[in-house]
Enzyme design. Structure first.
Site, mmCIF file in Angstrom:
data_model
loop_
_atom_site.group_PDB
_atom_site.id
_atom_site.type_symbol
_atom_site.label_atom_id
_atom_site.label_comp_id
_atom_site.label_asym_id
_atom_site.label_seq_id
_atom_site.Cartn_x
_atom_site.Cartn_y
_atom_site.Cartn_z
ATOM 1 N N GLY A 176 0.837 -1.191 0.000
ATOM 2 C CA GLY A 176 0.000 0.000 0.000
ATOM 3 C C GLY A 176 0.867 1.234 0.000
ATOM 4 N N THR A 177 1.149 1.741 -1.188
ATOM 5 C CA THR A 177 2.029 2.892 -1.272
ATOM 6 C C THR A 177 2.034 3.379 -2.711
ATOM 7 O OG1 THR A 177 4.253 3.640 -0.763
ATOM 8 C CG2 THR A 177 4.072 1.573 -1.879
#
Lengths: 204, 273
Positions: B56-57
């Site tokens: 998640g980035t």
């Protein structure tokens, strides 16, 4: 991710002195992707009764439409608006009807009852009512919201202070949640007026 | 000349048999008691899934005329909860090489620092700096040896060496790709959209920085798992410099200022109690 977290939502309602406030976030997402930043989660049933629905977006819209239908029939038959306590019982019964195939929603009901006494309640997805005297929360950010409300809430706030408190609680909680936020929508209701405000929040 | 093969050695534990009562401390492999569960394979898969963080980035890097531009967001998320809005995702391996972090924070931080150590040792042994090709190969080989063990690393190695600007994508599945434009993470599709439509090889440093910043901003807007601060770094012939670190919440209102809306005031009969 569970079905309740599919769209993402955050709802909070608070009681003040002869008034109440109900606030929600504005995001509609599909898991991590944000689709809309102006999604309506709080609906007016009548001037002194507001319904907030968190959870799966499709079920919130369907449930709202069914409740409005039931309320309009009630208005025609009884020639008056529903009291918030009655409405809460109606919502609870409708949710339990679907006990084995539920609506994936958590409603928050806020209204001014007899003598303009503020009434708030929330329930789980199958209709278990939780009446509270101070605040109720729902949605993916509910844990953060509980913490924020618990620390910021004071009893008998007037409508301006109530607006500030509920806005701060909502914004600080959704800033810790990936699935809700992207602005805020706050309704503050007193016996004489309804104020609707959009909050400027972090859009990430 | 003795070649340094330590980068190729696997430090992964060897799976020796657990001999139970016969084993009196002489077994090669470190071992642990098996958990009491009826479904051990499922348990192992679930526990790896639990520890394996989703990537998640949003991180991106691209090569242009003046060097390499590297940018990333700064949010760390655990499922739905935002655990931090101020994570450093651009790791400074040495003064002329940068690595980006996507996936497990601990994995990326540790292995980038390990890579930095290996690069320095190479410099001392060979009296010249390691190339970006060589550094990325070192990291890729290490990650390949841990393949299947649950490491989660999606990184880009960006640097400037004798051949000019270099950019490689390396991941924990063992992949290594040379390229001119990459974006890694859950927000990468959104970043690619902005990056692809605005990219030109002939850009000034400021134009490239603004493109990178814009791409990260758009990814943080659409992706729930990206947010916080958009950091932009530039790698040039003299090494890297940090160009900016802008809070994405403020960037939104500078790109899209709020126009005051006409407020509708409804006058209805107030029900006097």
């Amino acid at each position: 991710m569970s079905i309740f977290e599919y769209n993402g939502s955050a709802l909070v309602a608070m009681v003040g002195k002869n008034c109440f406030a109900i606030a929600s976030d504005r995001r509609l997402g599909v898991q991590l992707q944000t689709i809309a930043t102006d999604f309506q989660r709080i609906f007016k049933i009548h001037d002194k009764l507001f319904l907030g629905l968190s959870g799966l977006g499709s079920d919130t819209q369907t449930l709202y439409q069914r409740l409005v239908f039931r309320h309009k029939l009630y208005q025609l038959r009884e020639e008056r608006d529903m009291k918030p306590e009655t409405f809460a019982s109606l919502v609870s019964a409708m949710l339990y009807e679907k006990r084995f195939g539920p609506y994936f929603c958590q409603p928050v009901i806020a209204g001014l009852g007899e003598d303009d006494k503020p009434f708030i309640c929330t329930m789980d997805s199958i209709g278990a009512k939780e009446l509270a005297k101070d605040f109720v929360v729902a949605g993916t950010a509910s844990e953060s919201l509980y913490g924020a409300c618990e620390s910021m809430f004071k009893p008998d706030m007037d409508h301006e202070e109530l607006f500030e408190t509920i806005s701060q609680a909502l914004i600080s909680s959704v800033d810790r949640d990936c699935l809700s936020g992207w602005g805020g929508h706050v309704y503050v209701v007193t016996p004489t007026e309804v104020t609707e405000r959009i909050l400027k929040g972090r859009m990430d | 000349m003795k070649l340094d093969f330590s980068g190729l050695e696997s430090s992964a534990p060897l799976y020796g048999g657990n001999n139970g009562l016969l084993c009196d401390g002489f077994s090669d492999a470190p071992s642990f008691d098996l958990p009491v569960t009826s479904d051990f394979d499922g348990f192992q898969k679930n526990s790896i899934q639990m520890v394996k963080p989703a990537k998640g980035t949003t991180t991106l890097a691209f090569i242009f005329k003046e060097g390499v531009m590297v940018a990333a967001d700064s949010r760390a998320s655990m499922g739905g909860y935002i655990s931090s809005q101020s994570v450093k995702k651009i790791i400074e391996i040495n003064p002329y090489m940068l690595g980006t972090m996507a996936g497990g924070a601990a994995d990326c931080q540790f292995w980038h620092r390990n890579l930095g150590i290996k690069c320095r040792l190479h410099e001392l042994a060979n009296k010249r700096r390691i190339s970006v090709t060589g550094a990325s190969k070192l990291l890729a080989n290490i990650l390949y040896s841990y393949r299947g063990m649950g490491l989660s690393v999606g990184t880009m190695i960006a640097g400037w060496d004798e051949k000019g600007p270099g950019l490689y994508y390396v991941d924990s599945e063992g992949g290594r790709l040379k390229g001119t434009k990459f974006s890694v993470g859950s927000g990468s599709p959104y970043a690619y959209g902005v990056l692809d439509s605005g990219y030109k090889y002939d850009m000034t440093i400021d134009e490239a920085a603004e493109l990178a910043r814009r791409a990260i901003y758009h990814a943080t807007f659409r992706d729930g798992a990206s947010g916080g601060v958009a950091s932009v770094y530039h790698v040039g012939p003299t090494g890297w410099t940090k160009l900016s670190g802008d809070d994405v919440g403020e960037l939104h209102y500078s790109y899209y200022p709020v126009e005051p809306a006409i407020v509708e005031q409804e006058m209805t009969e107030a029900i006097v109690a």
